[in-house]
Design a protein around this motif. Structure first.
Motif, mmCIF file in Angstrom:
data_model
loop_
_atom_site.group_PDB
_atom_site.id
_atom_site.type_symbol
_atom_site.label_atom_id
_atom_site.label_comp_id
_atom_site.label_asym_id
_atom_site.label_seq_id
_atom_site.Cartn_x
_atom_site.Cartn_y
_atom_site.Cartn_z
ATOM 1 N N ALA A 103 63.707 82.221 52.991
ATOM 2 C CA ALA A 103 64.417 81.524 54.068
ATOM 3 C C ALA A 103 65.657 80.809 53.542
ATOM 4 C CB ALA A 103 63.481 80.533 54.753
ATOM 5 N N VAL A 104 65.557 80.241 52.353
ATOM 6 C CA VAL A 104 66.736 79.600 51.737
ATOM 7 C C VAL A 104 67.788 80.657 51.425
ATOM 8 C CG1 VAL A 104 67.574 78.290 49.758
ATOM 9 C CG2 VAL A 104 65.380 77.702 50.792
ATOM 10 N N CYS A 142 51.009 81.396 47.979
ATOM 11 C CA CYS A 142 51.967 82.403 47.504
ATOM 12 C C CYS A 142 52.760 82.987 48.667
ATOM 13 C CB CYS A 142 51.231 83.511 46.752
ATOM 14 S SG CYS A 142 50.452 82.991 45.203
ATOM 15 N N PHE A 143 52.073 83.239 49.776
ATOM 16 C CA PHE A 143 52.719 83.791 50.966
ATOM 17 C C PHE A 143 53.792 82.837 51.499
ATOM 18 C CE2 PHE A 143 52.746 83.841 55.656
ATOM 19 C CZ PHE A 143 53.180 85.133 55.902
ATOM 20 N N VAL A 144 53.439 81.569 51.653
ATOM 21 C CA VAL A 144 54.390 80.595 52.208
ATOM 22 C C VAL A 144 55.532 80.347 51.231
ATOM 23 C CG1 VAL A 144 54.670 78.246 53.072
ATOM 24 C CG2 VAL A 144 52.587 79.515 53.606
ATOM 25 N N PHE A 145 55.227 80.285 49.932
ATOM 26 C CA PHE A 145 56.270 80.047 48.933
ATOM 27 C C PHE A 145 57.284 81.185 48.946
ATOM 28 C CE2 PHE A 145 58.046 80.099 44.608
ATOM 29 C CZ PHE A 145 58.468 78.781 44.507
ATOM 30 N N PHE A 146 56.811 82.432 49.059
ATOM 31 C CA PHE A 146 57.721 83.581 49.134
ATOM 32 C C PHE A 146 58.647 83.452 50.338
ATOM 33 C CE2 PHE A 146 58.553 87.671 51.201
ATOM 34 C CZ PHE A 146 59.312 88.300 50.224
ATOM 35 N N HIS A 147 58.086 83.132 51.504
ATOM 36 C CA HIS A 147 58.896 83.006 52.711
ATOM 37 C C HIS A 147 59.827 81.798 52.634
ATOM 38 C CE1 HIS A 147 57.475 86.247 55.331
ATOM 39 N NE2 HIS A 147 56.305 86.103 54.738
#
Length: 384
Positions: free
Chosen positions: A367-368, A358-363
């Motif tokens: 970022a996009v 969830c953390f990486v998906f949010f970032h």
């Protein structure tokens, strides 16, 4: 020469990029995007394998699996559009010294899809699906072995990389064929004996290839760390790639040993060999798990030390996928030793993987949105 010219040129370039549309951004859609689907697919597989399930967990896992299929189709569509709009982009992407290293992530995504079909499709389908998976397995083995040979040949003969730039990503070309063993360990139990045994033999063969090539890479990686220190903070999540080979080999060995067809062929004349092989697989698996755990600790400490200096890159998905293999290996060891303590550790690791995803998906999404990726000069296709 006017000293302000470079600044004016840079400002003009930034102004031009500010109006970059979807077509322009897709020009920088690289193979590294498939780190998203290989990690999401891995999460779906992990949710099926976690030992302490609550009501509805399989439904959640199914949703994650279907979501991953949708993501994969979107990514395939996006990268196809990139190659259609830029005819030379496909060739350049496969010989680019950085982007080409992420081409195997497409095949790793395929491996998680096959594993997901096995986990969520086979229990609720007819006998036709194991046949389909068997065909997919052999196609996957053939294609990924070809990737492992051709891509390393291109790396050997193309733009040369130096030991000072060595990262665990150099392992990625052999990673997909190595996961043949992981796939075999999942598929073999639902195959008839005359099909299960060849699948297991192929799995152990190519799992061996993958782990040995990885072992050849590890001295280069450790030498680079000893000589040049840690990578830049932004790139340190990629250090977790080194966790994957021993972890996936551990779970593959245990799974394939437990799927050996008793009373068939070799095992009909050597009935006790299955028990011997299962014991060997378990203890060798523990041996490999320790190596994986050591790499995990080094990678985790390095990333913690770099907190505050990290900017999102797609290599952040290495927080998830290799550690999925590490978590499943832990669960399998706990299952074989019938240790509730180890199984609870595996369940806790599963929760952490979900949080990290969830953390990486949010970032990733952020970022996009903020043009940190999918933008000129900020992706794996950049030159220099």
């Amino acid at each position: 020469m006017d000293a302000t010219a470079p600044d004016e040129h840079r400002q003009a370039s930034l102004s031009q990029n500010a109006h970059l549309g979807v077509r322009g951004r897709l020009h920088h859609f690289t193979w590294a995007w498939f780190t998203l689907t290989m990690s999401t697919g891995g999460l779906a597989v992990l949710l099926d394998r976690t030992p302490h399930k609550f009501r509805g967990l399989i439904t959640i896992g199914t949703i994650v699996f279907i979501f991953n299929l949708a993501l994969f189709l979107c990514l395939v569509t996006a990268i196809t559009i990139r190659f259609l709009l830029n005819p030379n982009a496909l060739r350049r992407s496969l010989i680019h010294p950085t982007e080409s290293l992420f081409f195997p992530c497409f095949w790793l995504s395929m491996s998680t899809i096959i594993l997901g079909i096995q986990a969520y499709g086979v229990p609720s389908s007819g006998p036709w699906l194991p046949v389909v998976l068997r065909v997919l397995f052999w196609i996957y083995v053939a294609c990924t072995f070809l990737v492992a040979v051709v891509q390393y040949y291109i790396l050997f003969t193309g733009e040369h990389l130096t030991i000072h730039s060595m990262t665990p990503a150099w392992i990625l070309p052999v990673f997909p064929v190595m996961l043949s063993g992981t796939i075999a360990s999942a598929l073999a139990a639902d195959q008839p004996p005359d099909q299960a045994l060849p699948i297991i033999v192929a799995g152990i063969t190519f799992q061996g290839l993958g782990i040995f090539v990885s072992m050849l890479m590890y001295p280069l990686y450790l030498g680079r760390l000893m000589g040049d220190g840690l990578p830049a903070p932004d790139l340190r999540p990629g250090m977790f790639i080194s966790v994957g080979p021993p972890a996936f080999t551990c779970l593959a060995l245990i799974g394939m040993a437990n799927s050996l067809p008793s009373g068939y062929n070799f095992f009909s004349t050597h009935p006790y060999s299955i028990e011997v092989l299962q014991t060997m697989a378990l203890f060798i698996g523990c041996f490999l798990w320790a190596l994986s755990f050591w790499f995990f600790c080094i990678s985790a400490i390095s990333c913690i030390n770099g907190i505050g200096h990290m900017v999102f890159h797609l290599t952040w998905w290495a927080f998830v996928f290799p550690n999925v293999g590490f978590t499943i290996a832990t669960i399998d060891i706990g299952t074989q030793f019938q240790s509730q303590g180890v199984l609870w550790v595996g369940s806790a690791m599963t929760i952490l993987i979900v949080i990290i995803w969830c953390f990486v998906f949010f970032h990733h999404v952020n970022a996009v949105r903020r043009r940190k990726i999918l933008w000129p000069g900020r992706d794996e296709d950049k030159e220099g």
